[in-house]
Design a protein around this motif. Structure first.
Motif: not given
Length: 66
Positions: A44-66
């Motif tokens: 999942x980490x690889x897929x996320x960073x690869x999608x970021x690098x390819x421009x498939x997703x923008x920079x996303x901030x994780x939501x804070x745990x409640x």
């Protein structure tokens, strides 16, 4: 000391190099091999960073745990 942005580096890394960097660390990045949670999520980490690098997703901030 801060290392390079891993998402930006993804266009130059093979999957094996990515796995090695996350597992064993590099420069200012600590090794994560002792973290079962990180190692279980490596695909999942690889897929996320690869999608970021390819421009498939923008920079996303994780939501804070409640």
């Amino acid at each position: 000391m801060i290392g390079p942005n891993l998402a930006d580096s993804m266009n130059n890394l093979t999957r094996e190099e990515f796995d090695d960097i996350v597992t064993n660390g590099r420069m200012a990045m600590p090794p994560w091999k002792a973290s079962a949670e990180v190692m279980a999520g490596l695909d999942n980490l690889y897929a996320y960073f690869k999608a970021r690098a390819d421009g498939a997703i923008g920079e996303v901030r994780p939501k804070k745990a409640q």
